[in-house]
Design a protein around this motif. Sequence first.
Motif, short mmCIF file in Angstrom:
data_model
loop_
_atom_site.label_atom_id
_atom_site.label_comp_id
_atom_site.label_asym_id
_atom_site.label_seq_id
_atom_site.Cartn_x
_atom_site.Cartn_y
_atom_site.Cartn_z
N ARG A 295 32.60 -9.84 -9.42
CA ARG A 295 31.86 -10.69 -8.48
C ARG A 295 32.53 -12.05 -8.30
NH1 ARG A 295 26.44 -9.65 -7.39
NH2 ARG A 295 26.12 -11.90 -7.14
N THR A 296 33.39 -12.42 -9.26
CA THR A 296 33.90 -13.79 -9.31
C THR A 296 35.35 -13.89 -8.86
OG1 THR A 296 34.83 -13.73 -11.55
CG2 THR A 296 32.44 -14.07 -11.37
N SER A 297 35.76 -15.11 -8.56
CA SER A 297 37.16 -15.37 -8.20
C SER A 297 38.05 -15.39 -9.43
CB SER A 297 37.27 -16.71 -7.46
OG SER A 297 36.87 -17.77 -8.30
N PHE A 298 37.45 -15.36 -10.63
CA PHE A 298 38.24 -15.34 -11.87
C PHE A 298 38.59 -13.90 -12.26
CE2 PHE A 298 35.30 -18.93 -12.01
CZ PHE A 298 36.19 -19.98 -12.14
N GLY A 299 37.74 -12.95 -11.87
CA GLY A 299 38.00 -11.55 -12.15
C GLY A 299 37.82 -11.18 -13.61
N LEU A 300 38.39 -10.05 -13.97
CA LEU A 300 38.25 -9.49 -15.31
C LEU A 300 39.43 -9.90 -16.18
CD1 LEU A 300 36.59 -7.42 -17.09
CD2 LEU A 300 38.27 -5.72 -16.39
N ASP A 301 39.12 -10.44 -17.35
CA ASP A 301 40.13 -10.79 -18.35
C ASP A 301 40.55 -9.51 -19.08
OD1 ASP A 301 41.39 -11.50 -20.79
OD2 ASP A 301 40.43 -13.46 -20.79
N ILE A 302 41.74 -9.03 -18.78
CA ILE A 302 42.19 -7.71 -19.29
C ILE A 302 42.32 -7.70 -20.81
CG2 ILE A 302 43.97 -5.94 -19.18
CD1 ILE A 302 42.40 -6.27 -16.59
N ASP A 303 42.95 -8.72 -21.37
CA ASP A 303 43.13 -8.76 -22.83
C ASP A 303 41.78 -8.77 -23.55
OD1 ASP A 303 45.86 -8.73 -22.58
OD2 ASP A 303 46.09 -10.90 -22.75
N LYS A 304 40.87 -9.59 -23.06
CA LYS A 304 39.55 -9.67 -23.68
C LYS A 304 38.83 -8.33 -23.59
CE LYS A 304 35.09 -12.07 -23.12
NZ LYS A 304 34.35 -13.11 -22.33
N PHE A 305 38.90 -7.69 -22.43
CA PHE A 305 38.26 -6.39 -22.22
C PHE A 305 38.85 -5.33 -23.15
CE2 PHE A 305 37.77 -2.27 -20.18
CZ PHE A 305 36.45 -2.29 -19.73
N ASN A 306 40.18 -5.25 -23.21
CA ASN A 306 40.83 -4.24 -24.04
C ASN A 306 40.50 -4.41 -25.51
OD1 ASN A 306 41.97 -3.19 -21.74
ND2 ASN A 306 44.02 -4.04 -22.11
N LYS A 307 40.49 -5.65 -25.96
CA LYS A 307 40.20 -5.93 -27.37
C LYS A 307 38.74 -5.63 -27.70
CE LYS A 307 40.54 -9.59 -30.85
NZ LYS A 307 40.92 -11.01 -31.12
N LYS A 308 37.85 -6.03 -26.80
CA LYS A 308 36.41 -5.86 -27.06
C LYS A 308 36.01 -4.39 -27.07
CE LYS A 308 31.95 -7.72 -25.59
NZ LYS A 308 31.28 -8.74 -24.73
N TYR A 309 36.60 -3.60 -26.15
CA TYR A 309 36.17 -2.21 -25.99
C TYR A 309 37.21 -1.21 -26.51
CZ TYR A 309 32.50 -4.36 -23.27
OH TYR A 309 31.44 -5.14 -22.87
N GLN A 310 38.26 -1.74 -27.17
CA GLN A 310 39.27 -0.88 -27.79
C GLN A 310 39.77 0.19 -26.83
OE1 GLN A 310 40.53 -1.25 -31.27
NE2 GLN A 310 39.78 -3.20 -30.45
N THR A 311 40.27 -0.30 -25.68
CA THR A 311 40.76 0.63 -24.66
C THR A 311 41.89 -0.05 -23.91
OG1 THR A 311 40.04 2.07 -22.85
CG2 THR A 311 39.16 -0.17 -22.85
N ASP A 312 42.48 0.66 -22.96
CA ASP A 312 43.49 0.10 -22.07
C ASP A 312 42.94 0.19 -20.65
OD1 ASP A 312 45.70 0.06 -20.16
OD2 ASP A 312 47.00 0.00 -21.92
N PHE A 313 42.54 -0.95 -20.12
CA PHE A 313 41.85 -0.98 -18.83
C PHE A 313 42.65 -0.30 -17.73
CE2 PHE A 313 41.24 -2.95 -14.68
CZ PHE A 313 39.89 -2.75 -14.48
#
Length: 354
Positions: A295-313
Amino acid sequence: MNCYIHIPFCDSICFYCDFCRVVSSKKNQYLDALELEIKTHGVHDIDTLYFGGGTPSSLSIDQLTRLCSFFKPYLNNSYEWTIECNPDSLDLEKIKLFKEMGVNRISLGVQTFDNTLLKQIGRRHSAQDVFRCIKELRQEGIENISIDLIYGLPNQTINQLNSDLSMFLQLDLPHISIYSLQIEENSVFGKKNVQPIDEELEEQMYDLICQRLSEYNHYEISSFCKEGKHSMHNLCYWSDNDFIGFGCGASGKENNVRYDHVFNINEYINNPLAKTWIEESREEQMFDAIMMSLRTSFGLDIDKFNKKYQTDFYSRYENVIKKYISFFDCTKKRIVCTQKGRDILNTILIDFME
């Protein structure tokens, strides 16, 4: 720590509203219950604090003093403290109190500057009340002022919306949140079977908003701000961070697990510690994070997402990204929807969900 406090009281009920709100005389009992919940949970090192409602400014000076005192000792050095206010219940005495307590951001429920439309949607203030509030806030040194506007109101013309936008720009405020009217089933409009405006007109209105506010940072689908004047509290929602919800009808998320409080004020007063924890699968949590951030102009932080959910976005959602690649700005660190991407975000999210 990010804290949301729900104040469900209103002096009157707006015709479009379906939030947890009540016209009630139980304000002191509610504050007793709220104090118990806050003390039991504990607060410390507050980064963002948000009093929402309802109408927090409908509380009396004594009640507001008591409520603010729960939190004032725990503010961080760079905190943001927002209080939602209605122009008809915000006066100079309350503004002075907010300034003394350390409140540094006000969100004014304006909805429209058109006095005829204000009456038609059940608002009790006038445009002149808004101008008075902004003048008094600035006089007391509270410059970080946001207003809420609604477009797509019954019988509203595009010229009336254009006039609202002109008035906002003339006031030179740092932030605006602007939403299309949603007809909720349990609102007055819903019960009276008021119909939403034509979809084509709604799209024209949104295009006009984006055009007129082009010098502002369109940092979230419904939010525009001057440089550095984002709602830091709302960014914690959109960035998949934890937040604590206090009060009747409030939601929260702790250790990435969401919860809700009861909507009934009497039930909350009787047991303010009760919460309903919401069980979500890992996939649902990931989807929530994607949905909010895009929804935002900042978008999704890939590193944070991958680390938090133990995946590769990028690997996990490769097909969706390829399908909509022209609607994204992608880097190794972030994925952001373009403006055209945000225009079709619901369609994109369906594919992320699947």
